[in-house]
Design an enzyme around this catalytic site. Structure first.
Site, mmCIF file in Angstrom:
data_model
loop_
_atom_site.group_PDB
_atom_site.id
_atom_site.type_symbol
_atom_site.label_atom_id
_atom_site.label_comp_id
_atom_site.label_asym_id
_atom_site.label_seq_id
_atom_site.Cartn_x
_atom_site.Cartn_y
_atom_site.Cartn_z
ATOM 1 N N GLU A 192 0.826 -1.229 0.000
ATOM 2 C CA GLU A 192 0.000 0.000 0.000
ATOM 3 C C GLU A 192 0.853 1.268 0.000
ATOM 4 O O GLU A 192 0.654 2.174 0.836
ATOM 5 C CB GLU A 192 -0.960 -0.015 1.203
ATOM 6 N N GLU A 197 -5.443 -8.388 -0.419
ATOM 7 C CA GLU A 197 -6.156 -8.123 0.840
ATOM 8 C C GLU A 197 -7.617 -7.898 0.501
ATOM 9 O O GLU A 197 -7.941 -6.966 -0.243
ATOM 10 C CB GLU A 197 -5.600 -6.882 1.565
#
Ligand code: AHR
Length: 502
Positions: free
Chosen positions: A173, A292
């Site tokens: 991320e 995720e």
């Protein structure tokens, strides 16, 4: 009773399911590692401190790949802290989750745990505080056979044979301001490109996942994808995407429709990949790693409020309802419907932290509601996804128009001569009268109809009542004149398993 229909034909196919679609994720976060998979001194712990009760449940999920060690944690992690003499490892402040990390569980423990759990490691490298050098040495430590500094160090740490880790994430991320070492797309794209090159030079057999957007709502999406792919195209194999769905207020119809945004996100990321492919005049296709995904909102208010620098505090421990399991089921169906491009996906996470498995530190473990759709999809969702156009009534919700009451997908397994239909009925009150046209398939019969439902959509499983929500076997429906007729209870997850007659 509302009606829904589905027509299946063995010639109309989306693609083969990569088993890694049923991966999961273990991060150094809260009680995922310490008190989750690893708890020396627990009555169920083996001599390495691995909880055997947890291992057993992980095996039941049949998850073929496990992402580690983060997540946000990885962006401040020194992999060297977690290898070698366990007594000499440094305790560190983990800035991502504001906890104390003792490093008693590290890469070698994780790989050994994976071997016990029957899963393959998917390691992430730190591109937040570190970079190219640490990443290439990490690959050398894990995968080089021997005779070099870091491969010999691994052998000195008790692992003469290389770990052969095939799948690696280039950070986590990196588009998010919360990330340790957050970067712009150009900064990250350049770093990822050079890191990827060096990691593949160290071991050409590895596959690499580039960080895409941490969510569809990120202001940099989808320009982030375009830029990072343009930088790193030649050296990477997949791009990541993450999604956590949440319920706001008590709007169940809108919550159940949330999986539609996952579907849009996948289509948009595929479009970004294919756009860069044409800009590059490239023959290469970049596929997606949805590394995720889950439902996450129950614990959101507690976020960041705990006393900092504790060891393994209970963080991000959502207790899931039946409704949450239906949304997780819709997400699994969505992933399967995109099996041609989504090759890897990780349920985030595996134990205690937004997880299908819960433990009490020093106590037992139990299965959350979301355990079951994941287990069913992992067990029966391998094969070839059929291309279908379900017909059913629709509804409008706060954020979505024309939400189908039925979410479904069918997977054909030619080797096992079986066909499985997964279906969620989103209707709050009514059962769906579901008809599946199977006339293109000879000699099929219904093996089983599994249902996950509950009279209370907010029912949960807890330590005191671990089996309140669990699957049941419904009355076996019949196939007449090539059509399967089955009733899908209101608010239910269904698995209809078909096999060939003798
Ligand atoms: O899974 C929990 C966290 O969610 C991960 O650490 C991070 O990557 C994401 O924001």
């Amino acid at each position: 009773m509302p009606q829904a229909t589905l027509t299946l034909h063995p010639d109309f196919r989306i693609g083969d399911v990569d088993p890694r679609l049923f991966g999961s994720f273990l991060e150094h976060l809260g009680r995922a590692v310490y008190g989750g998979v690893y708890e020396p001194g627990h009555p169920q712990a083996d001599k390495r401190g691995f909880r055997k009760d947890v291992l057993e449940m992980v095996r039941e999920l049949g998850t073929p790949v496990m992402r580690y060690p983060g997540g946000n944690f990885v962006s401040g992690y020194n992999w060297e802290d977690g290898v070698g003499d366990a007594g000499a490892r440094p305790a560190r402040l983990d800035l991502a989750w504001k906890t104390l990390e003792p490093n008693s569980f590290g890469t070698n423990e994780f790989i050994e745990w994976c071997r016990e759990a029957g899963t393959e490691p998917m390691l992430a490298v730190n591109l937040g505080t570190r970079g190219k050098d640490s990443a290439r040495y990490f690959v050398e430590y894990c995968n080089h056979a021997g005779g070099s500094n870091f491969s010999d160090l691994r052998a000195a740490h008790g692992h003469r044979e290389p770990h052969n880790v095939k799948l690696w994430c280039l950070g986590n991320e990196m588009d998010g301001a919360w990330q340790i070492g957050h970067q712009t797309a150009d900064e990250y794209g350049r770093l990822a490109c050079e890191t990827a090159k060096m990691m593949k030079w160290a071991d050409p057999s590895i596959e690499l996942v580039l960080c895409g957007s941490s969510g569809r709502a990120m202001p940099t999406f989808p320009e982030w994808e375009r830029k990072v792919l343009e930088h790193a195209w030649e050296h990477v194999d997949y791009i990541s995407l993450h999604t956590y769905l949440r319920k706001t207020g008590d709007d169940t119809p809108n919550f159940l429709a949330q999986s539609l945004q996952m579907d849009h996100f996948i289509r948009e990321v595929v479009a970004a990949c294919d756009y860069v492919q044409s800009v590059k005049r490239s023959k290469k296709k970049i596929n997606l790693s949805f590394d995720e995904w889950n439902v996450w909102y129950h614990s959101i208010d507690e976020h960041g409020k705990h006393e900092p620098w504790q060891f393994a505090p209970p963080l991000v421990e959502d207790t899931y309802t039946l409704e949450d399991a239906l949304v997780a089921g819709c997400m699994l169906i969505t992933l399967l419907r995109h099996a041609d491009r989504v090759r890897i996906a990780c349920l985030a996470q595996i134990v205690n932290v937004i997880a299908p498995i819960m433990t009490r530190t020093g106590g037992p473990c139990w299965k959350q509601t979301i355990f079951y759709p994941f287990q069913h999809a992992s067990k029966y969702g391998r094969g070839t996804v059929l291309d279908t156009r379900p017909c059913c009534p629709v509804y409008d919700s706060r954020d979505f128009e024309a939400v189908p009451y039925l979410e479904s997908v069918a997977v054909l397994n030619e080797e096992q001569e079986s066909l499985t239909v997964f279906a969620v009925n989103r209707h709050l009150e009514d059962a769906l009268d579901f008809q599946v046209d199977l006339s293109a398939f000879a000699r099929l019969h219904v093996l089983e109809h599994i249902v996950l439902d509950h009279k209370n959509p907010l029912a949960t499983n807890t330590e005191e009542n671990p089996d309140r929500v669990k699957p049941r076997t419904a009355k076996t429906p019949a196939i007449k004149d090539g059509t399967l007729k089955v009733s899908l209870p209101r608010l239910s997850w269904n698995v209809i398993r078909l096999g060939r007659k003798g």
